[in-house]
Design an enzyme around this catalytic site. Structure first.
Site, PDB file in Angstrom:
ATOM      1  N   SER A   1     -26.889 -11.441  -3.955  1.00  0.00           N
ATOM      2  CA  SER A   1     -27.102 -12.582  -3.047  1.00  0.00           C
ATOM      3  C   SER A   1     -28.411 -12.349  -2.296  1.00  0.00           C
ATOM      4  CB  SER A   1     -25.903 -12.743  -2.100  1.00  0.00           C
ATOM      5  OG  SER A   1     -26.058 -13.888  -1.285  1.00  0.00           O
TER       6      SER A   1
ATOM      7  N   HIS B   1     -26.479 -15.943  -5.911  1.00  0.00           N
ATOM      8  CA  HIS B   1     -26.259 -17.119  -5.077  1.00  0.00           C
ATOM      9  C   HIS B   1     -27.571 -17.880  -4.897  1.00  0.00           C
ATOM     10  CE1 HIS B   1     -22.734 -14.750  -3.059  1.00  0.00           C
ATOM     11  NE2 HIS B   1     -22.397 -15.242  -4.236  1.00  0.00           N
TER      12      HIS B   1
ATOM     13  N   ASP C   1     -18.575 -11.362  -1.527  1.00  0.00           N
ATOM     14  CA  ASP C   1     -18.332 -11.909  -2.860  1.00  0.00           C
ATOM     15  C   ASP C   1     -18.605 -10.836  -3.915  1.00  0.00           C
ATOM     16  OD1 ASP C   1     -17.811 -13.748  -4.902  1.00  0.00           O
ATOM     17  OD2 ASP C   1     -19.909 -14.377  -5.007  1.00  0.00           O
TER      18      ASP C   1
END
Length: 358
Positions: free
Chosen positions: A177, A203, A299
């Protein structure tokens, strides 16, 4: 109980409306203090010296001095965490990815129309990314390049054998991310053309995925592309989910295929790393290797644990080389990571672990 010092923010944007909206959004949070704003980089330069902000929000397209030139100078002379405010256009995607390569920590996408009202919809994201940026290590972005590695490299022997294997039997899964666009570039840049297949989730806004895949492809000996539903996963290829969709893998006899999933967000993300990792755990088991690179939040942590429980070797990027040690740290605390590795050794270790994967 001691109160945390508020994050001091300088807003740099040529739009008075955007400056006002960002000021209102950020000032609503008790943990943030907007110390000033500037309409262009030249004015910002003086205010940075005087106000010493912890974080700068910076519009990509600016008058009097190009935003990228300003960012490059800032990172060279006075490294400061920067959150870019970028437009959701193809050109905006290319520019933002370039900004991330120059040292910006993260970015927030600016709506194409009705910017003032549209920014309000991004309020939570803006606040969280500014707070995250305040804790980010900007120095982690200015790292020496790792040596290129090859499959038969002997610098990290595994059980006394050379790092050669039948790549059709191996799969590498990576999630990232914040800070990940550059971390993934570093990893793929040092993968040989005959490396095992790589499936990745980063992401990103939907409109950025094509530009990101093209950027990675320019920097890697592997063929990097956006995945299409049902396509075979091949050695020497790296796959990213297309804009705003999850990527999973499915088993098809002796091979794996990509499955594009338009399901709901997971962990508030779409694409989500957990979706990819869980499918890899279920379908590739011990024939896969999992890695989480720099990123905010958690995540991928549970998915990496599922991969480990399915017999896959796992690693996370270490804190020192991560821009944000959120996702890797969460996986480590969960017991999902067998190794904690600096970024410049991730490619080498992925190849070594792939060589010993069953």
């Amino acid at each position: 109980m001691t109160l945390e010092t508020p994050v001091r923010v300088l807003i740099v944007d040529d739009s008075a409306v955007v400056r006002q909206m960002l000021t209102e959004i950020l000032s609503r949070d008790a943990g943030i203090e907007v110390v000033g704003s500037a309409a262009d980089p030249l004015l910002a330069r003086e205010k940075i010296k005087r106000l010493n902000p912890d974080v700068i929000t910076l519009d990509v397209e600016m008058p009097r001095m190009d935003g990228l030139v300003f960012l490059e100078n800032l990172m060279r002379l006075r490294p400061t965490p920067v959150v870019m405010i970028s437009s959701l256009t193809e050109r905006g995607a290319d520019t933002t990815l370039q900004a991330l390569s120059l040292g910006a920590v993260d970015f927030v996408s600016k709506p194409k129309i009705d910017v003032a009202r549209g920014l309000e919809g991004y309020a939570e994201e803006i606040v969280s990314k500014v707070k995250m940026a305040a804790k980010a290590k900007v120095s982690a972005l200015n790292r020496p390049s790792a040596p290129k590695v090859t499959l038969d490299m002997q610098s990290a022997p595994v059980a006394g054998s050379a790092l050669r294997f039948r790549t059709t039997d191996r799969l590498i899964a990576i999630g990232a991310s914040a800070g990940g666009t550059e971390a993934l570039r570093v990893v793929l840049e040092h993968m040989p053309a005959d490396a095992p297949a790589v499936v990745m989730t980063q992401h990103l806004p939907a409109s950025f995925s094509t530009a990101f895949a093209e950027r990675l492809n320019r920097h890697s000996a592997m063929s990097v592309r956006e995945a299409t539903d049902g396509e075979a996963i091949l050695p020497g290829h790296a796959y990213l989910p297309p804009g705003g969709q999850h990527l999973r893998i499915i088993r098809d006899g002796a091979r794996w295929r990509c499955r594009i999933d338009d399901g709901p967000p997971v962990n508030r993300h779409k694409p989500a790393v957990d979706v990819l990792f869980r499918s890899v755990a279920a379908n590739a088991g011990p024939n896969a290797v999992g890695a989480i690179l720099t990123g905010m939040g958690d995540d991928g942590a549970r998915g990496l644990l599922e991969m480990l429980q399915a017999g896959a070797p796992t690693l996370v990027q270490d804190e020192a080389s991560s821009v944000v040690w959120g996702m890797p740290g969460a996986a480590y605390k969960l017991g999902a990571a067998q190794e904690v590795v600096p970024l410049d050794r991730v490619a080498e270790r992925l190849l070594a672990l792939s060589a010993q994967a069953r």
